[in-house]
Design a protein around this motif. Structure first.
Motif, PDB file in Angstrom:
ATOM      1  N   ALA A  58     -87.629  32.613  25.870  1.00  0.00           N
ATOM      2  CA  ALA A  58     -87.226  32.703  24.464  1.00  0.00           C
ATOM      3  C   ALA A  58     -85.792  33.187  24.291  1.00  0.00           C
ATOM      4  O   ALA A  58     -85.100  32.760  23.359  1.00  0.00           O
ATOM      5  CB  ALA A  58     -88.183  33.620  23.704  1.00  0.00           C
ATOM      6  N   GLU A  59     -85.345  34.080  25.166  1.00  0.00           N
ATOM      7  CA  GLU A  59     -83.978  34.621  25.049  1.00  0.00           C
ATOM      8  C   GLU A  59     -82.915  33.565  25.325  1.00  0.00           C
ATOM      9  O   GLU A  59     -81.784  33.679  24.885  1.00  0.00           O
ATOM     10  CB  GLU A  59     -83.750  35.789  26.025  1.00  0.00           C
ATOM     11  N   PHE A  60     -83.282  32.555  26.093  1.00  0.00           N
ATOM     12  CA  PHE A  60     -82.315  31.553  26.521  1.00  0.00           C
ATOM     13  C   PHE A  60     -82.314  30.379  25.560  1.00  0.00           C
ATOM     14  O   PHE A  60     -83.301  29.689  25.409  1.00  0.00           O
ATOM     15  CB  PHE A  60     -82.642  31.030  27.924  1.00  0.00           C
ATOM     16  N   GLY A  61     -81.184  30.158  24.954  1.00  0.00           N
ATOM     17  CA  GLY A  61     -81.019  28.971  24.121  1.00  0.00           C
ATOM     18  C   GLY A  61     -80.178  27.957  24.877  1.00  0.00           C
ATOM     19  O   GLY A  61     -79.816  28.162  26.035  1.00  0.00           O
ATOM     20  N   PRO A  62     -79.861  26.872  24.212  1.00  0.00           N
ATOM     21  CA  PRO A  62     -79.067  25.842  24.875  1.00  0.00           C
ATOM     22  C   PRO A  62     -77.694  26.340  25.350  1.00  0.00           C
ATOM     23  O   PRO A  62     -77.203  25.924  26.392  1.00  0.00           O
ATOM     24  CB  PRO A  62     -78.915  24.742  23.830  1.00  0.00           C
ATOM     25  N   TRP A  63     -77.077  27.236  24.585  1.00  0.00           N
ATOM     26  CA  TRP A  63     -75.751  27.728  24.986  1.00  0.00           C
ATOM     27  C   TRP A  63     -75.804  28.515  26.280  1.00  0.00           C
ATOM     28  O   TRP A  63     -74.885  28.440  27.098  1.00  0.00           O
ATOM     29  CB  TRP A  63     -75.104  28.552  23.873  1.00  0.00           C
ATOM     30  N   PHE A  64     -76.864  29.273  26.470  1.00  0.00           N
ATOM     31  CA  PHE A  64     -77.009  30.008  27.732  1.00  0.00           C
ATOM     32  C   PHE A  64     -77.012  29.034  28.898  1.00  0.00           C
ATOM     33  O   PHE A  64     -76.282  29.218  29.879  1.00  0.00           O
ATOM     34  CB  PHE A  64     -78.297  30.838  27.741  1.00  0.00           C
ATOM     35  N   TRP A  65     -77.829  27.986  28.804  1.00  0.00           N
ATOM     36  CA  TRP A  65     -77.952  27.019  29.894  1.00  0.00           C
ATOM     37  C   TRP A  65     -76.669  26.212  30.087  1.00  0.00           C
ATOM     38  O   TRP A  65     -76.291  25.915  31.224  1.00  0.00           O
ATOM     39  CB  TRP A  65     -79.150  26.101  29.672  1.00  0.00           C
ATOM     40  N   ILE A  66     -75.997  25.886  28.996  1.00  0.00           N
ATOM     41  CA  ILE A  66     -74.735  25.152  29.108  1.00  0.00           C
ATOM     42  C   ILE A  66     -73.696  26.004  29.828  1.00  0.00           C
ATOM     43  O   ILE A  66     -73.029  25.539  30.766  1.00  0.00           O
ATOM     44  CB  ILE A  66     -74.227  24.711  27.711  1.00  0.00           C
ATOM     45  N   ILE A  67     -73.556  27.258  29.405  1.00  0.00           N
ATOM     46  CA  ILE A  67     -72.575  28.155  30.022  1.00  0.00           C
ATOM     47  C   ILE A  67     -72.877  28.344  31.507  1.00  0.00           C
ATOM     48  O   ILE A  67     -71.986  28.217  32.363  1.00  0.00           O
ATOM     49  CB  ILE A  67     -72.544  29.517  29.295  1.00  0.00           C
ATOM     50  N   GLN A  68     -74.118  28.633  31.836  1.00  0.00           N
ATOM     51  CA  GLN A  68     -74.484  28.883  33.242  1.00  0.00           C
ATOM     52  C   GLN A  68     -74.318  27.621  34.093  1.00  0.00           C
ATOM     53  O   GLN A  68     -73.860  27.698  35.238  1.00  0.00           O
ATOM     54  CB  GLN A  68     -75.914  29.416  33.333  1.00  0.00           C
ATOM     55  N   ILE A  96     -67.329  35.293  44.106  1.00  0.00           N
ATOM     56  CA  ILE A  96     -67.809  36.622  43.723  1.00  0.00           C
ATOM     57  C   ILE A  96     -67.603  36.845  42.229  1.00  0.00           C
ATOM     58  O   ILE A  96     -68.515  37.278  41.513  1.00  0.00           O
ATOM     59  CB  ILE A  96     -67.114  37.733  44.549  1.00  0.00           C
ATOM     60  N   ILE A  97     -66.421  36.532  41.734  1.00  0.00           N
ATOM     61  CA  ILE A  97     -66.118  36.734  40.315  1.00  0.00           C
ATOM     62  C   ILE A  97     -67.028  35.875  39.428  1.00  0.00           C
ATOM     63  O   ILE A  97     -67.631  36.380  38.472  1.00  0.00           O
ATOM     64  CB  ILE A  97     -64.630  36.441  40.030  1.00  0.00           C
ATOM     65  N   LEU A  98     -67.140  34.592  39.745  1.00  0.00           N
ATOM     66  CA  LEU A  98     -67.954  33.702  38.909  1.00  0.00           C
ATOM     67  C   LEU A  98     -69.444  34.037  38.980  1.00  0.00           C
ATOM     68  O   LEU A  98     -70.147  34.000  37.970  1.00  0.00           O
ATOM     69  CB  LEU A  98     -67.706  32.242  39.284  1.00  0.00           C
ATOM     70  N   GLN A  99     -69.938  34.372  40.166  1.00  0.00           N
ATOM     71  CA  GLN A  99     -71.365  34.703  40.286  1.00  0.00           C
ATOM     72  C   GLN A  99     -71.674  36.042  39.629  1.00  0.00           C
ATOM     73  O   GLN A  99     -72.728  36.182  39.005  1.00  0.00           O
ATOM     74  CB  GLN A  99     -71.791  34.672  41.756  1.00  0.00           C
ATOM     75  N   LEU A 100     -70.788  37.005  39.738  1.00  0.00           N
ATOM     76  CA  LEU A 100     -70.995  38.249  38.985  1.00  0.00           C
ATOM     77  C   LEU A 100     -70.977  37.950  37.487  1.00  0.00           C
ATOM     78  O   LEU A 100     -71.756  38.522  36.725  1.00  0.00           O
ATOM     79  CB  LEU A 100     -69.925  39.282  39.332  1.00  0.00           C
ATOM     80  N   GLY A 101     -70.094  37.046  37.086  1.00  0.00           N
ATOM     81  CA  GLY A 101     -70.057  36.625  35.687  1.00  0.00           C
ATOM     82  C   GLY A 101     -71.379  36.037  35.233  1.00  0.00           C
ATOM     83  O   GLY A 101     -71.860  36.323  34.135  1.00  0.00           O
ATOM     84  N   MET A 102     -71.996  35.217  36.089  1.00  0.00           N
ATOM     85  CA  MET A 102     -73.305  34.637  35.761  1.00  0.00           C
ATOM     86  C   MET A 102     -74.344  35.737  35.525  1.00  0.00           C
ATOM     87  O   MET A 102     -75.112  35.676  34.560  1.00  0.00           O
ATOM     88  CB  MET A 102     -73.787  33.727  36.895  1.00  0.00           C
ATOM     89  N   ILE A 103     -74.350  36.721  36.398  1.00  0.00           N
ATOM     90  CA  ILE A 103     -75.332  37.808  36.288  1.00  0.00           C
ATOM     91  C   ILE A 103     -75.053  38.656  35.053  1.00  0.00           C
ATOM     92  O   ILE A 103     -75.976  39.013  34.302  1.00  0.00           O
ATOM     93  CB  ILE A 103     -75.343  38.666  37.576  1.00  0.00           C
ATOM     94  N   ILE A 104     -73.785  38.961  34.796  1.00  0.00           N
ATOM     95  CA  ILE A 104     -73.423  39.777  33.631  1.00  0.00           C
ATOM     96  C   ILE A 104     -73.780  39.037  32.333  1.00  0.00           C
ATOM     97  O   ILE A 104     -74.322  39.635  31.406  1.00  0.00           O
ATOM     98  CB  ILE A 104     -71.932  40.168  33.682  1.00  0.00           C
ATOM     99  N   ILE A 105     -73.487  37.748  32.282  1.00  0.00           N
ATOM    100  CA  ILE A 105     -73.855  36.950  31.093  1.00  0.00           C
ATOM    101  C   ILE A 105     -75.364  36.993  30.897  1.00  0.00           C
ATOM    102  O   ILE A 105     -75.853  37.157  29.773  1.00  0.00           O
ATOM    103  CB  ILE A 105     -73.349  35.496  31.227  1.00  0.00           C
ATOM    104  N   TRP A 106     -76.127  36.861  31.974  1.00  0.00           N
ATOM    105  CA  TRP A 106     -77.589  36.909  31.889  1.00  0.00           C
ATOM    106  C   TRP A 106     -78.047  38.262  31.340  1.00  0.00           C
ATOM    107  O   TRP A 106     -78.899  38.321  30.452  1.00  0.00           O
ATOM    108  CB  TRP A 106     -78.192  36.651  33.272  1.00  0.00           C
ATOM    109  N   ILE A 107     -77.488  39.344  31.876  1.00  0.00           N
ATOM    110  CA  ILE A 107     -77.871  40.699  31.409  1.00  0.00           C
ATOM    111  C   ILE A 107     -77.573  40.846  29.919  1.00  0.00           C
ATOM    112  O   ILE A 107     -78.426  41.292  29.148  1.00  0.00           O
ATOM    113  CB  ILE A 107     -77.155  41.790  32.231  1.00  0.00           C
ATOM    114  N   ILE A 108     -76.364  40.472  29.520  1.00  0.00           N
ATOM    115  CA  ILE A 108     -75.988  40.562  28.100  1.00  0.00           C
ATOM    116  C   ILE A 108     -76.929  39.716  27.259  1.00  0.00           C
ATOM    117  O   ILE A 108     -77.397  40.135  26.199  1.00  0.00           O
ATOM    118  CB  ILE A 108     -74.513  40.149  27.904  1.00  0.00           C
ATOM    119  N   TRP A 109     -77.208  38.515  27.735  1.00  0.00           N
ATOM    120  CA  TRP A 109     -78.054  37.583  26.967  1.00  0.00           C
ATOM    121  C   TRP A 109     -79.461  38.149  26.756  1.00  0.00           C
ATOM    122  O   TRP A 109     -79.987  38.064  25.642  1.00  0.00           O
ATOM    123  CB  TRP A 109     -78.133  36.245  27.701  1.00  0.00           C
ATOM    124  N   ILE A 110     -80.058  38.738  27.784  1.00  0.00           N
ATOM    125  CA  ILE A 110     -81.429  39.245  27.587  1.00  0.00           C
ATOM    126  C   ILE A 110     -81.442  40.556  26.825  1.00  0.00           C
ATOM    127  O   ILE A 110     -82.432  40.852  26.164  1.00  0.00           O
ATOM    128  CB  ILE A 110     -82.224  39.358  28.911  1.00  0.00           C
TER     129      ILE A 110
END
Length: 162
Positions: A46-56, A145-159
């Motif tokens: 539910a937390e993930f919308g289309p923008w989350f998936w597009i960004i990731q 490292i930078i991009l993958q940390l970004g993926m994790i940080i975006i996920w944390i913020i998103w949830i």
């Protein structure tokens, strides 16, 4: 108990993903991307919308493109051959098994050096290309490292936010 298993799997996939930045046998960005699905299956999508998936997805694609381009650029910029790119990649994969403590660094270096020497370049030129290959691989690792940390940080913020 099911929630604990879910969190263990998500965290394990994040760890595997980050380890994949320096050890190419591990799936890297795909492990992190898969962790999002594991979270959804165990908790909620539910937390993930289309923008989350597009960004990731854009980040994952950028990671694959950058990984190849940055590594190859380092070799090519210093005059390396295709054989050097191939042998440095092989050295990166098998290096840690052959030389456990230093294989991640020496494997690609030796592979690129061997590729240039086999191609008929003199030792000085081959060494220059090998160093260029190392710079490309290290630059690629930093970008990952930078991009993958970004993926994790975006996920944390998103949830947390959603």
């Amino acid at each position: 108990m099911v929630e604990v298993i879910g969190w263990i799997l998500v965290i394990a996939l994040f760890v595997v993903g980050m380890l994949g930045t320096i050890y190419p046998v591990l799936p890297g960005a795909l492990a992190i991307y898969f962790a999002f699905f594991v979270y959804g299956w165990f908790f909620s999508f539910a937390e993930f919308g289309p923008w989350f998936w597009i960004i990731q997805t854009v980040i994952v694609i950028a990671l694959f493109v950058a990984d190849y381009l940055v590594s190859a650029y380092g070799t090519k910029k210093f005059g390396g051959t295709r054989l050097s790119v191939i042998l440095s990649t092989i050295g990166l994969i098998i290096g840690p098994f052959v030389i456990p403590a230093f294989g991640l660094i020496l494997g690609p270096l030796i592979g690129a050096l061997a590729g240039e020497l086999i191609s008929g370049k003199n030792f000085q030129t081959a060494l220059k290309v090998a160093w260029g290959t190392m710079l490309g691989l290290l630059s690629s690792a930093i970008v990952k490292i930078i991009l993958q940390l970004g993926m994790i940080i975006i996920w944390i913020i998103w949830i947390v936010v959603h």
